[in-house]
Design a protein around this motif. Structure first.
Motif, short mmCIF file in Angstrom:
data_model
loop_
_atom_site.label_atom_id
_atom_site.label_comp_id
_atom_site.label_asym_id
_atom_site.label_seq_id
_atom_site.Cartn_x
_atom_site.Cartn_y
_atom_site.Cartn_z
N TYR A 193 0.83 -1.20 0.00
CA TYR A 193 0.00 0.00 0.00
C TYR A 193 0.87 1.25 0.00
O TYR A 193 0.58 2.23 -0.69
CB TYR A 193 -0.92 -0.02 1.23
CG TYR A 193 -1.87 1.16 1.29
CD1 TYR A 193 -3.01 1.20 0.49
CD2 TYR A 193 -1.62 2.23 2.16
CE1 TYR A 193 -3.87 2.28 0.54
CE2 TYR A 193 -2.48 3.30 2.22
CZ TYR A 193 -3.60 3.33 1.42
OH TYR A 193 -4.45 4.40 1.48
N THR A 194 1.94 1.22 0.77
CA THR A 194 2.85 2.37 0.80
C THR A 194 3.43 2.62 -0.58
O THR A 194 3.48 3.76 -1.06
CB THR A 194 3.99 2.12 1.81
OG1 THR A 194 3.42 1.96 3.11
CG2 THR A 194 4.97 3.28 1.83
N PHE A 195 3.89 1.55 -1.25
CA PHE A 195 4.43 1.71 -2.61
C PHE A 195 3.37 2.30 -3.55
O PHE A 195 3.65 3.15 -4.39
CB PHE A 195 4.91 0.37 -3.15
CG PHE A 195 6.28 -0.04 -2.68
CD1 PHE A 195 7.32 0.88 -2.64
CD2 PHE A 195 6.54 -1.35 -2.31
CE1 PHE A 195 8.59 0.50 -2.22
CE2 PHE A 195 7.80 -1.74 -1.89
CZ PHE A 195 8.83 -0.81 -1.84
N ALA A 196 2.14 1.81 -3.41
CA ALA A 196 1.07 2.24 -4.32
C ALA A 196 0.70 3.70 -4.13
O ALA A 196 0.18 4.34 -5.06
CB ALA A 196 -0.16 1.36 -4.12
N GLU B 283 4.15 9.29 -4.43
CA GLU B 283 3.97 10.22 -5.54
C GLU B 283 4.81 9.83 -6.75
O GLU B 283 4.39 10.01 -7.90
CB GLU B 283 4.33 11.65 -5.10
CG GLU B 283 3.36 12.24 -4.08
CD GLU B 283 3.69 13.67 -3.75
OE1 GLU B 283 4.61 14.23 -4.39
OE2 GLU B 283 3.04 14.24 -2.86
N GLN B 284 6.01 9.29 -6.49
CA GLN B 284 6.86 8.82 -7.58
C GLN B 284 7.11 7.33 -7.40
O GLN B 284 7.28 6.86 -6.28
CB GLN B 284 8.19 9.59 -7.59
CG GLN B 284 8.04 11.06 -7.91
CD GLN B 284 9.39 11.75 -8.01
OE1 GLN B 284 10.41 11.23 -7.57
NE2 GLN B 284 9.39 12.93 -8.59
N PRO B 285 7.16 6.57 -8.50
CA PRO B 285 7.39 5.12 -8.39
C PRO B 285 8.73 4.82 -7.70
O PRO B 285 9.73 5.49 -7.94
CB PRO B 285 7.41 4.65 -9.85
CG PRO B 285 6.70 5.73 -10.61
CD PRO B 285 6.99 7.00 -9.90
N SER B 286 8.74 3.82 -6.86
CA SER B 286 9.97 3.40 -6.19
C SER B 286 10.68 2.35 -7.01
O SER B 286 10.04 1.42 -7.52
CB SER B 286 9.66 2.83 -4.81
OG SER B 286 10.79 2.16 -4.29
#
Length: 292
Positions: free
Chosen positions: A160-163, A166-169
Motif C-alpha cells: 500500500y505504501t508503494f502504491a 507520488e513517484q514510483p519506487s
C-alpha cells in the motif's frame, strides 16, 4: 530467485523507508499459510530434496567444474521482471561481474526470531571466512543489506505504501511481484553502480524478503540462499550442483561448492565490471588454487 539491477545511488534512500508502513492500508486477503509451507517442506524432503549435506561428498569437485559453474552463476540474469511477471532468461550468461568492495552491514527486521538471528550470524561467519569480506550486523552503522521477515499484514502495508507514493519506487517491482505470489517463500535483489560510475558494478544495496509463514528448514534455506546470492552470484542455473544456486531445491544449505564459488568471486584478481571473456582465465587459475 535473486534479481540484480543497476541503479543510481541517489534513488537508494527509498530503501530505508520500507518499515514505515501506511496505517490506513486495506486488510490483506487469505494467506498461503504456515501449514501449506510445512506440507511443501515435507514433500520436498520425502522426494530426496532439501539436503542439508554441506560437503556433498557424492559429487566430485574439480577446478574445471568450479570454473564452469562460476561462469553460470556470476554473469547475467536468471529472470527479468516486466509488469509483475517473471520472464526466464535462457541464453548463456554474459555481462559483468558484480561484487561488494566495502563493508556489508545487515539489518534484520523486528519480526526475525532469535533462531533467525543465530542462523544469520552463523552464515555470516561462514561467508566472512570464505570471502574475506567485511560483513556483519549494522549496529549503529548505516545498513546496506536489509533482511525483512514479513507477515501477510506487513506485506499488505508495504504494498500500500508503494502504491501511494507520488513517484514510483525502484524497489517496488520485485517486492510487489513477490508479495503477489503466495507460493514464493523469499526473494532478493541487489543494486549496483552502472557502467558510467567511478564505482562501476560495485554492489551498494541488497534487499531480502522472507515470508514469516515459512518455517523450519525452508526458512533457513531462504536465509542462506538469499544472503549468499546477495554477494554477487545471482544467477541460479539448473545444471549447477551441489549448490543452493539452483532452483531444483536439491540442497537446502550453503555447500562447500558454493563457498568455493564465493571465494573465487572475492579473489582480489577479479574486479567488479570484468566481462566473461576477461574474467574466465583468472577464474580458472583461481579455481585451481582454492581447491588445493
Amino acid at each position: 530467485m535473486h534479481v540484480a539491477r543497476s541503479l543510481r545511488l541517489a534513488l537508494l534512500i527509498l530503501a530505508f523507508g520500507l518499515s514505515a508502513c501506511a496505517a490506513s492500508a486495506p486488510a490483506p486477503g487469505p494467506e498461503y499459510g504456515v501449514e501449506r509451507f510445512r506440507a511443501l517442506d515435507a514433500a520436498l524432503l520425502a522426494s530426496g530434496r532439501m539436503k542439508a549435506d554441506r560437503l556433498a561428498r557424492d559429487v566430485p569437485l574439480t577446478p574445471e567444474i568450479l570454473a564452469e559453474n562460476f561462469s553460470k552463476t556470476a554473469f547475467g540474469e536468471e529472470f527479468a521482471l516486466a509488469h509483475g511477471v517473471t520472464i526466464p532468461i535462457a541464453n548463456r550468461p554474459s555481462g559483468n561481474l558484480r561484487k561488494w568492495t566495502g563493508p556489508v552491514r545487515y539489518e534484520l527486521s523486528d519480526r526475525a526470531t532469535i533462531r533467525d538471528e543465530k542462523e544469520v550470524t552463523g552464515l555470516v561467519t561462514r561467508l566472512r571466512r570464505s570471502t574475506g569480506l567485511d560483513i556483519g550486523p549494522a549496529g549503529r552503522a548505516k545498513p546496506n543489506m536489509f533482511i525483512r521477515v514479513l507477515s501477510e499484514q506487513d506485506r499488505a502495508r508495504i504494498a500500500y505504501t508503494f502504491a501511494t507514493l507520488e513517484q514510483p519506487s525502484p524497489l517496488a517491482e520485485l517486492f510487489l511481484t513477490w508479495a503477489a505470489a503466495p507460493e514464493w517463500p523469499c526473494a532478493g535483489e541487489i543494486y549496483f553502480s552502472g557502467p558510467d560510475s567511478d564505482t562501476r558494478f560495485e554492489i551498494a544495496l541488497a534487499m531480502i524478503y522472507i515470508r514469516d509463514e515459512v518455517r523450519g528448514l525452508s526458512r533457513q534455506a531462504c536465509i542462506e540462499e538469499e544472503i549468499s546470492q546477495s554477494l554477487g552470484l545471482v544467477r541460479d542455473d539448473p545444471t549447477v550442483r551441489p549448490s543452493i544456486f539452483n532452483d531444483d531445491e536439491e540442497y537446502a544449505l550453503l555447500t562447500r561448492h558454493d563457498e568455493l564459488l564465493l571465494k573465487i568471486l572475492y579473489d582480489p584478481e577479479l574486479a567488479p565490471g570484468m566481462d566473461l571473456e576477461t574474467a574466465m582465465p583468472i577464474v580458472r587459475r583461481v579455481a585451481r588454487k582454492v581447491i588445493e
